[in-house]
Design an enzyme around this catalytic site. Structure first.
Site, PDB file in Angstrom:
ATOM      1  N   PHE A   1      54.538 -92.322  24.745  1.00  0.00           N
ATOM      2  CA  PHE A   1      54.807 -91.538  25.955  1.00  0.00           C
ATOM      3  C   PHE A   1      53.518 -91.443  26.768  1.00  0.00           C
ATOM      4  CE2 PHE A   1      55.216 -87.058  27.734  1.00  0.00           C
ATOM      5  CZ  PHE A   1      55.900 -87.472  28.858  1.00  0.00           C
TER       6      PHE A   1
ATOM      7  N   ASP B   1      59.790 -91.767  17.657  1.00  0.00           N
ATOM      8  CA  ASP B   1      59.727 -90.442  18.263  1.00  0.00           C
ATOM      9  C   ASP B   1      59.890 -89.418  17.132  1.00  0.00           C
ATOM     10  OD1 ASP B   1      60.446 -87.995  19.473  1.00  0.00           O
ATOM     11  OD2 ASP B   1      61.184 -89.056  21.244  1.00  0.00           O
TER      12      ASP B   1
ATOM     13  N   LYS C   1      60.656 -79.753  22.371  1.00  0.00           N
ATOM     14  CA  LYS C   1      61.303 -80.427  21.235  1.00  0.00           C
ATOM     15  C   LYS C   1      60.262 -81.073  20.328  1.00  0.00           C
ATOM     16  CE  LYS C   1      65.753 -81.855  23.184  1.00  0.00           C
ATOM     17  NZ  LYS C   1      66.493 -83.040  23.671  1.00  0.00           N
TER      18      LYS C   1
ATOM     19  N   TYR D   1      54.556 -75.863  26.377  1.00  0.00           N
ATOM     20  CA  TYR D   1      53.468 -76.298  25.489  1.00  0.00           C
ATOM     21  C   TYR D   1      52.955 -75.116  24.669  1.00  0.00           C
ATOM     22  CZ  TYR D   1      48.948 -78.575  24.344  1.00  0.00           C
ATOM     23  OH  TYR D   1      47.853 -79.124  23.710  1.00  0.00           O
TER      24      TYR D   1
ATOM     25  N   LYS E   1      53.727 -74.792  20.791  1.00  0.00           N
ATOM     26  CA  LYS E   1      52.647 -74.859  19.796  1.00  0.00           C
ATOM     27  C   LYS E   1      52.582 -73.577  18.963  1.00  0.00           C
ATOM     28  CE  LYS E   1      50.527 -78.884  20.598  1.00  0.00           C
ATOM     29  NZ  LYS E   1      50.162 -79.875  19.587  1.00  0.00           N
TER      30      LYS E   1
ATOM     31  N   GLN F   1      57.355 -70.146   2.290  1.00  0.00           N
ATOM     32  CA  GLN F   1      58.656 -70.389   1.665  1.00  0.00           C
ATOM     33  C   GLN F   1      58.622 -71.507   0.627  1.00  0.00           C
ATOM     34  OE1 GLN F   1      61.540 -70.270   4.802  1.00  0.00           O
ATOM     35  NE2 GLN F   1      63.221 -70.926   3.502  1.00  0.00           N
TER      36      GLN F   1
HETATM   37  P1  NAD Z   1      47.480 -87.598  24.165  1.00  0.00           P
HETATM   38  O1  NAD Z   1      48.566 -87.345  25.165  1.00  0.00           O
HETATM   39  O2  NAD Z   1      46.456 -88.600  24.486  1.00  0.00           O
HETATM   40  O3  NAD Z   1      48.111 -88.003  22.758  1.00  0.00           O
HETATM   41  C1  NAD Z   1      49.352 -87.551  22.309  1.00  0.00           C
HETATM   42  C2  NAD Z   1      50.038 -88.714  21.624  1.00  0.00           C
HETATM   43  O4  NAD Z   1      51.293 -88.286  21.100  1.00  0.00           O
HETATM   44  C3  NAD Z   1      50.336 -89.879  22.569  1.00  0.00           C
HETATM   45  O5  NAD Z   1      49.965 -91.090  21.979  1.00  0.00           O
HETATM   46  C4  NAD Z   1      51.850 -89.793  22.789  1.00  0.00           C
HETATM   47  O6  NAD Z   1      52.421 -91.038  23.126  1.00  0.00           O
HETATM   48  C5  NAD Z   1      52.290 -89.249  21.441  1.00  0.00           C
HETATM   49  N1  NAD Z   1      53.585 -88.550  21.477  1.00  0.00           N
HETATM   50  C6  NAD Z   1      53.978 -87.584  22.339  1.00  0.00           C
HETATM   51  N2  NAD Z   1      55.206 -87.166  22.024  1.00  0.00           N
HETATM   52  C7  NAD Z   1      55.598 -87.871  20.928  1.00  0.00           C
HETATM   53  C8  NAD Z   1      56.767 -87.887  20.133  1.00  0.00           C
HETATM   54  N3  NAD Z   1      57.817 -87.099  20.402  1.00  0.00           N
HETATM   55  N4  NAD Z   1      56.824 -88.740  19.085  1.00  0.00           N
HETATM   56  C9  NAD Z   1      55.792 -89.576  18.806  1.00  0.00           C
HETATM   57  N5  NAD Z   1      54.653 -89.601  19.531  1.00  0.00           N
HETATM   58  C10 NAD Z   1      54.570 -88.751  20.580  1.00  0.00           C
HETATM   59  O7  NAD Z   1      46.818 -86.188  23.848  1.00  0.00           O
HETATM   60  P2  NAD Z   1      45.533 -85.834  22.969  1.00  0.00           P
HETATM   61  O8  NAD Z   1      44.546 -85.222  23.865  1.00  0.00           O
HETATM   62  O9  NAD Z   1      45.148 -86.962  22.128  1.00  0.00           O
HETATM   63  O10 NAD Z   1      46.126 -84.666  22.055  1.00  0.00           O
HETATM   64  C11 NAD Z   1      46.507 -84.892  20.704  1.00  0.00           C
HETATM   65  C12 NAD Z   1      46.954 -83.587  20.079  1.00  0.00           C
HETATM   66  O11 NAD Z   1      45.877 -82.639  20.123  1.00  0.00           O
HETATM   67  C13 NAD Z   1      48.142 -82.934  20.784  1.00  0.00           C
HETATM   68  O12 NAD Z   1      49.001 -82.381  19.799  1.00  0.00           O
HETATM   69  C14 NAD Z   1      47.511 -81.830  21.593  1.00  0.00           C
HETATM   70  O13 NAD Z   1      48.388 -80.751  21.770  1.00  0.00           O
HETATM   71  C15 NAD Z   1      46.305 -81.439  20.729  1.00  0.00           C
HETATM   72  N6  NAD Z   1      45.226 -80.859  21.570  1.00  0.00           N
HETATM   73  C16 NAD Z   1      44.441 -81.653  22.347  1.00  0.00           C
HETATM   74  C17 NAD Z   1      43.465 -81.069  23.141  1.00  0.00           C
HETATM   75  C18 NAD Z   1      42.538 -81.895  24.001  1.00  0.00           C
HETATM   76  O14 NAD Z   1      41.683 -81.314  24.686  1.00  0.00           O
HETATM   77  N7  NAD Z   1      42.603 -83.198  23.985  1.00  0.00           N
HETATM   78  C19 NAD Z   1      43.311 -79.673  23.146  1.00  0.00           C
HETATM   79  C20 NAD Z   1      44.165 -78.907  22.368  1.00  0.00           C
HETATM   80  C21 NAD Z   1      45.114 -79.504  21.562  1.00  0.00           C
END
Ligand code: NAD
Ligand code: UDP
Length: 327
Positions: free
Chosen positions: A36, A58, A91, A145, A149, A162
């Site tokens: 995505f 997914d 979701k 979000y 989370k 659990q």
């Molecule tokens: P990103 O968008 O680069 O990476 C997220 C990845 O998840 C992408 O590769 C996307 O294709 C994949 N993805 C999304 N929905 C999916 C699904 N339903 N099934 C399978 N793959 C799916 O974002 P990031 O910055 O690398 O963040 C990674 C994680 O760290 C996330 O969970 C985010 O909430 C958390 N996070 C990141 C930051 C930040 O500053 N980068 C801060 C707080 C939390």
């Protein structure tokens, strides 16, 4: 000992660095991603490694694999991306978490959740420590979000209570570095790309809001340490850099380091945009012996180099995110 590790969201910004780090430690890595926001170019350099495997999937759908550890990172992270399809974001945060928790339960595997500083919302306590319960608007545009989370954290702790699952929860604060998506709307990628292209730099609000920026290598070190932390230690734990900067301070640094002629333009502050954010990392220092080591200027230089090369190669292509995700 070589472990089998699943990284969901492994083709994303943080996930790709994590896959690389785990392969360097000689583990076997399975990257699961629906692409995505993730990109194949983030992981293409890992494809020749016989211990690396990629599955397009997914996480809203169950998955059957045999692994020892799961890092659950799948979820779009930038406000532009997670608000693009907010229902899918909730979701992924909730149903995706349940699917990964069920997998961990079946395998008796350790599972780490990439939670976020957004669970603190627009914080009324500063800096934010893990005891703070947050100030989130449950019906605003960021709620898909933030609340997703928060619900995922609830699920992790309920699976612990659990089913006695071995969980680790990390609250990640703003992280930046190479492989950020050039068009994901986050402040560091926006400012650097705008500065390098000589375009106007967009300041939302007055630019007096603050953020604390952690370089990706520091972040990855923190979450790997958390996965390997003592048995029974669950977190939640803040991982972030306590150096706090206003958005105006950040833009001055970016302009200086890129030697840009870009002008600043002011746009409205997005709804529910937190006014300040800064992690209290005492728990990470005590439990993990972790603290960030990379200064903002040094991290920005590495990130600017990455974006400069990306723009020169034409690969940024102003591509938008994939819109064919299943719902
Ligand atoms: P990103 O968008 O680069 O990476 C997220 C990845 O998840 C992408 O590769 C996307 O294709 C994949 N993805 C999304 N929905 C999916 C699904 N339903 N099934 C399978 N793959 C799916 O974002 P990031 O910055 O690398 O963040 C990674 C994680 O760290 C996330 O969970 C985010 O909430 C958390 N996070 C990141 C930051 C930040 O500053 N980068 C801060 C707080 C939390
Ligand atoms: N921001 C900005 N200009 C931009 C992008 C973001 O001024 O082009 C601001 C945004 O309003 C927020 C801060 O920078 O106050 C951090 O935004 P980002 O989207 O990177 O992360 P988050 O709001 O999730 O911390």
């Amino acid at each position: 000992m070589r472990k089998q590790v699943l990284v969901t969201g492994g083709a994303g910004f943080l996930g790709s660095h994590l896959c690389e780090r785990l392969l360097n430690e000689e583990h076997e890595v399975i990257c699961v991603d629906n692409f995505f926001t993730g990109k194949k170019r983030n992981i293409v350099h890992l494809m020749d490694n016989p211990y690396f495997e990629v599955i397009r999937h997914d996480i809203n759908f169950p998955l059957s694999l045999e692994v020892d550890e799961i890092y659950n990172l799948a979820c779009p992270a930038s406000p532009v991306h997670y608000q693009f399809d907010p229902v899918q974001t909730t979701k992924t945060s909730v149903m995706g978490a349940i699917n990964m928790l069920d997998l961990a339960k079946r395998l008796d595997a350790k599972i780490l959740q990439a939670s976020t500083s957004e669970v603190y919302g627009d914080p009324q306590v500063h800096p934010q420590s893990e005891e703070y319960r947050g100030n989130v608007n449950s019906i605003g545009p960021r709620a898909c979000y933030d609340e997703g989370k928060r619900c995922a954290e609830t699920l992790f702790f309920d699976y612990k209570r659990q089913y006695d699952l071995n969980i680790k929860v990390v609250r990640i604060f703003n992280t930046y570095g190479p492989r950020m998506h050039p068009n994901d709307g986050r402040v560091i990628s926006n400012f650097i790309v705008q500065a390098l292209k000589g375009e106007d730099i967009t300041i939302y609000g007055k630019g007096t809001q603050t953020r604390s920026f952690c370089y990706v290598d520091d972040l990855i070190e923190g979450i790997v340490l958390m996965m390997n932390s003592r048995e029974g230690f669950t977190g939640p734990i803040n991982i972030g850099n306590p150096g706090e900067f206003t958005i105006l301070e950040l833009v001055q640094k970016v302009i200086e380091l890129t030697d840009s002629n870009s002008k600043l333009i002011y746009k409205p502050l997005p709804e529910d945009d937190p006014l300040k954010r800064n992690p209290n990392i005492n728990l990470a220092m005590k439990e993990l012996g972790w603290h960030p080591t990379i200064k903002l200027d040094d991290g920005l230089k590495k990130t600017i180099k990455y974006f400069r090369e990306l723009l020169e190669s034409g690969l940024d292509a102003r591509q938008s995110i994939c819109t064919t995700v299943s719902t």
